[in-house]
Design a protein around this motif. Structure first.
Motif, short mmCIF file in Angstrom:
data_model
loop_
_atom_site.label_atom_id
_atom_site.label_comp_id
_atom_site.label_asym_id
_atom_site.label_seq_id
_atom_site.Cartn_x
_atom_site.Cartn_y
_atom_site.Cartn_z
N GLY A 31 0.79 -1.23 0.00
CA GLY A 31 0.00 0.00 0.00
C GLY A 31 0.82 1.27 0.00
N GLY A 32 2.09 1.16 -0.38
CA GLY A 32 2.99 2.31 -0.37
C GLY A 32 3.09 3.01 -1.71
N ARG A 33 4.18 3.70 -1.90
CA ARG A 33 4.39 4.55 -3.08
C ARG A 33 5.01 3.83 -4.27
N ILE A 34 5.65 2.68 -4.07
CA ILE A 34 6.34 1.97 -5.16
C ILE A 34 5.35 1.07 -5.88
N SER A 35 5.06 1.39 -7.16
CA SER A 35 4.11 0.58 -7.92
C SER A 35 4.80 -0.44 -8.83
N LYS A 36 6.06 -0.18 -9.17
CA LYS A 36 6.83 -1.12 -9.97
C LYS A 36 8.25 -1.15 -9.44
N LEU A 37 8.79 -2.37 -9.32
CA LEU A 37 10.15 -2.52 -8.82
C LEU A 37 10.76 -3.77 -9.41
N GLY A 38 11.93 -3.62 -9.97
CA GLY A 38 12.71 -4.74 -10.46
C GLY A 38 14.07 -4.72 -9.79
N ILE A 39 14.49 -5.85 -9.26
CA ILE A 39 15.81 -5.96 -8.63
C ILE A 39 16.54 -7.11 -9.30
N ARG A 40 17.80 -6.84 -9.68
CA ARG A 40 18.63 -7.83 -10.33
C ARG A 40 19.94 -8.01 -9.57
N LYS A 41 20.42 -9.25 -9.61
CA LYS A 41 21.78 -9.55 -9.13
C LYS A 41 22.52 -10.05 -10.36
N GLY A 42 23.38 -9.19 -10.88
CA GLY A 42 24.00 -9.49 -12.17
C GLY A 42 22.92 -9.43 -13.24
N ARG A 43 22.77 -10.50 -13.99
CA ARG A 43 21.72 -10.55 -15.02
C ARG A 43 20.46 -11.26 -14.53
#
Length: 74
Positions: free
Chosen positions: A31-43
């Motif tokens: 329910g916060g402000r981040i609507s899209k998030l992608g996190i990568r470690k290397g590829r």
């Protein structure tokens, strides 16, 4: 607004891309402000949130990266 960056968790480096807004939303993480998030470690994509979970964080490093990014942006 979009934010791109890197975060160091212990000896692991993660890169992230986040779309976030000024006000919280029902579509945001917890329910916060981040609507899209992608996190990568290397590829490897270790987390993907796009108005809902696509890939949830499974490793401790990915979970800690999520917490740190949410503290900063959410």
């Amino acid at each position: 607004m979009y934010t791109h960056g890197t975060i160091q968790i212990e000896n692991e480096t993660f890169t992230y891309d986040a779309k976030h807004f000024e006000l919280p939303s029902e579509y945001g993480i917890e329910g916060g402000r981040i609507s899209k998030l992608g996190i990568r470690k290397g590829r490897e994509v270790v987390l993907n949130y796009d108005r809902g979970w696509v890939i949830e964080p499974e490793t401790e490093g990915a979970q800690l990266a999520l917490l740190a990014i949410c503290q900063k942006l959410n």
